[in-house]
Scaffold this motif. Sequence first.
Motif, PDB file in Angstrom:
ATOM      1  N   ASN A 164       0.858  -1.187   0.000  1.00 52.72           N
ATOM      2  CA  ASN A 164       0.000   0.000   0.000  1.00 52.72           C
ATOM      3  C   ASN A 164       0.892   1.235   0.000  1.00 52.72           C
ATOM      4  O   ASN A 164       1.563   1.534   0.995  1.00 52.72           O
ATOM      5  CB  ASN A 164      -0.955   0.002   1.192  1.00 52.72           C
ATOM      6  N   THR A 210       0.126   4.405  -0.140  1.00 50.97           N
ATOM      7  CA  THR A 210      -0.305   5.511   0.728  1.00 50.97           C
ATOM      8  C   THR A 210       0.305   5.350   2.115  1.00 50.97           C
ATOM      9  O   THR A 210       0.872   6.294   2.676  1.00 50.97           O
ATOM     10  CB  THR A 210      -1.856   5.540   0.798  1.00 50.97           C
ATOM     11  N   CYS A 211       0.195   4.156   2.683  1.00 50.74           N
ATOM     12  CA  CYS A 211       0.758   3.915   4.027  1.00 50.74           C
ATOM     13  C   CYS A 211       2.274   4.050   4.009  1.00 50.74           C
ATOM     14  O   CYS A 211       2.860   4.595   4.948  1.00 50.74           O
ATOM     15  CB  CYS A 211       0.392   2.516   4.523  1.00 50.74           C
ATOM     16  N   TYR A 228      -3.052   8.751  -4.702  1.00 55.09           N
ATOM     17  CA  TYR A 228      -2.821   7.310  -4.593  1.00 55.09           C
ATOM     18  C   TYR A 228      -3.851   6.633  -3.690  1.00 55.09           C
ATOM     19  O   TYR A 228      -4.066   5.436  -3.771  1.00 55.09           O
ATOM     20  CB  TYR A 228      -1.424   7.030  -4.036  1.00 55.09           C
ATOM     21  N   GLU A 247      -7.193   5.308  -1.758  1.00 53.74           N
ATOM     22  CA  GLU A 247      -8.470   4.748  -2.202  1.00 53.74           C
ATOM     23  C   GLU A 247      -9.559   5.806  -2.047  1.00 53.74           C
ATOM     24  O   GLU A 247      -9.397   6.782  -1.300  1.00 53.74           O
ATOM     25  CB  GLU A 247      -8.828   3.528  -1.342  1.00 53.74           C
ATOM     26  N   ASP A 273      -6.952   2.350   2.997  1.00 49.59           N
ATOM     27  CA  ASP A 273      -5.487   2.380   2.993  1.00 49.59           C
ATOM     28  C   ASP A 273      -4.955   2.290   4.413  1.00 49.59           C
ATOM     29  O   ASP A 273      -4.256   1.346   4.757  1.00 49.59           O
ATOM     30  CB  ASP A 273      -4.977   3.677   2.340  1.00 49.59           C
ATOM     31  N   ASP A 312      -6.927  -2.366   2.080  1.00 47.57           N
ATOM     32  CA  ASP A 312      -6.412  -2.451   0.706  1.00 47.57           C
ATOM     33  C   ASP A 312      -5.246  -3.451   0.640  1.00 47.57           C
ATOM     34  O   ASP A 312      -5.193  -4.306  -0.251  1.00 47.57           O
ATOM     35  CB  ASP A 312      -5.959  -1.056   0.251  1.00 47.57           C
ATOM     36  N   ALA A 313      -4.339  -3.372   1.608  1.00 47.44           N
ATOM     37  CA  ALA A 313      -3.210  -4.319   1.623  1.00 47.44           C
ATOM     38  C   ALA A 313      -3.711  -5.742   1.837  1.00 47.44           C
ATOM     39  O   ALA A 313      -3.167  -6.699   1.259  1.00 47.44           O
ATOM     40  CB  ALA A 313      -2.224  -3.925   2.726  1.00 47.44           C
ATOM     41  N   LYS A 365      -4.883  -7.270  -1.369  1.00 48.82           N
ATOM     42  CA  LYS A 365      -3.761  -7.685  -2.221  1.00 48.82           C
ATOM     43  C   LYS A 365      -3.076  -8.919  -1.643  1.00 48.82           C
ATOM     44  O   LYS A 365      -2.683  -9.833  -2.381  1.00 48.82           O
ATOM     45  CB  LYS A 365      -2.772  -6.531  -2.366  1.00 48.82           C
ATOM     46  N   ASN A 391       6.147   0.359  -3.957  1.00 47.62           N
ATOM     47  CA  ASN A 391       5.781  -0.955  -3.404  1.00 47.62           C
ATOM     48  C   ASN A 391       6.946  -1.917  -3.573  1.00 47.62           C
ATOM     49  O   ASN A 391       7.827  -1.695  -4.427  1.00 47.62           O
ATOM     50  CB  ASN A 391       4.603  -1.553  -4.177  1.00 47.62           C
TER      51      ASN A 391
END
Length: 436
Positions: free
Chosen positions: A159, A161-162, A188, A190, A196, A201-202, A205, A282
């Motif tokens: 992620n 953003t994080c 970037y 969501e 995020d 979100d992570a 994935k 990433n």
Amino acid sequence: MKPVKVGLLGLGTVGGGTVNVLRRNAGEITRRAGREILVTHASARDLSRPRICDTHDIKLSTDPYEIVNDPEVEIVVELIGGEHPAKELILTALENGKHVVTANKALIAKHGNEIFAKASEKGLMVAFEPAVAGGIPIIKALREGLTGNKIEWLAGIINGTCNYILTEMRDKGRDFADVLKEAQALGYAEADPTFDVEGVDAAHKLTILASIAFGIPLQFDKVYIEGISGVTQLDVAYAETLGYRIKLLGIARRTEKGIELRVHPTLIPARRLIANVDGVKNAVLVEGDAVGPTLYYGAGAGADPTASAVVADIVDVVRTLTSDPENRVPHLAFQPSAISDIPVLPIEEVETAYYLRLSAEDKPGVLADITRILAQHQISIEALIQKEPLTGETHIPIILLTHKVQERELNAAIAEIEALASINKPIKRIRLETLG
Ligand code: HSE
């Protein structure tokens, strides 16, 4: 050979990027795919909005169903995001005999099993490289490049953003809330930025990566999820003092008892390559039994990087249009009949090391009480720092790093320590992985 006609559902950042990349690199892409690839149809909610791509030769519509029902379209690219109506649109496209490419991580993580079953029944492909880590070809690497390996574990900064927020907190000493606003402005985040910062979100994935790494069904509801909203400037600074960085990691690990699936802030040694992945970038670290550790790094979002993954999937689909469905790379890397029911472990059964930050009364015997309780739970201490009290404060910060311990045992020890009159509740805990 006739060109392949592609219909895009969504003409925003990634849709526009896909049109641009397909145009810009048309010659190279045709040489690779063996056929010209044309975006002939696209849908967007508001056709009057300015676009990052030229749309003069694309048939535009506000209704995505016009595209999934149009007999001319051979490949549907879903870039709408969210679960609904994306799921219904993809199922309709499959029902109509169209292959699908999607960037929709939430959809694949939560409804992928059903979508892939439908695609297999119809002999069609659903490709999803852009759903994980933007432009990094991590699905391709796991599903094909590492196919000779038994994957032991993977850990990813997935992620952007994080990662941007944590990088700014470390480099510039900024606070979480302040950096979040800037991350949103960068585009970037969501639509709902809690996805995020709270790790959802992570987790979407990670669900996908774990499934293709271990040959297990997609099980989003089994992922342990903890975001970064509780990470403070103080923790970032103490971690740095101890030689660690805090990253939001998605971790999937095969153990004798089952699979660990977890997203949480994690201390990792600053000397690891992945600890130096900064900003919105990433990276995914994969440990295979034959190859050892491999690291995949790049842009996890953005118009052209995500378009790079979309186009790679379109080319993959074009290359297999004439091949026998049984001989294609399976959606989840393993043959559907060979998907394993190995259990996903509850977080209490996960073993990891910990960073603990306590606020303790500055008086004799307090440290002895803490170490006694840890010893009673067989928790061994790796490092310990006790800081000076700030002027006027009666409590001092104590920072402990533990060796590996089962989470259930650590919870019990923390409850006992928090019950001490000399300790302020709650004790801060961040998991620690050496990734060695
Ligand atoms: N919100 C996501 C991120 C976008 O920050 O990484 C890419 O999936």
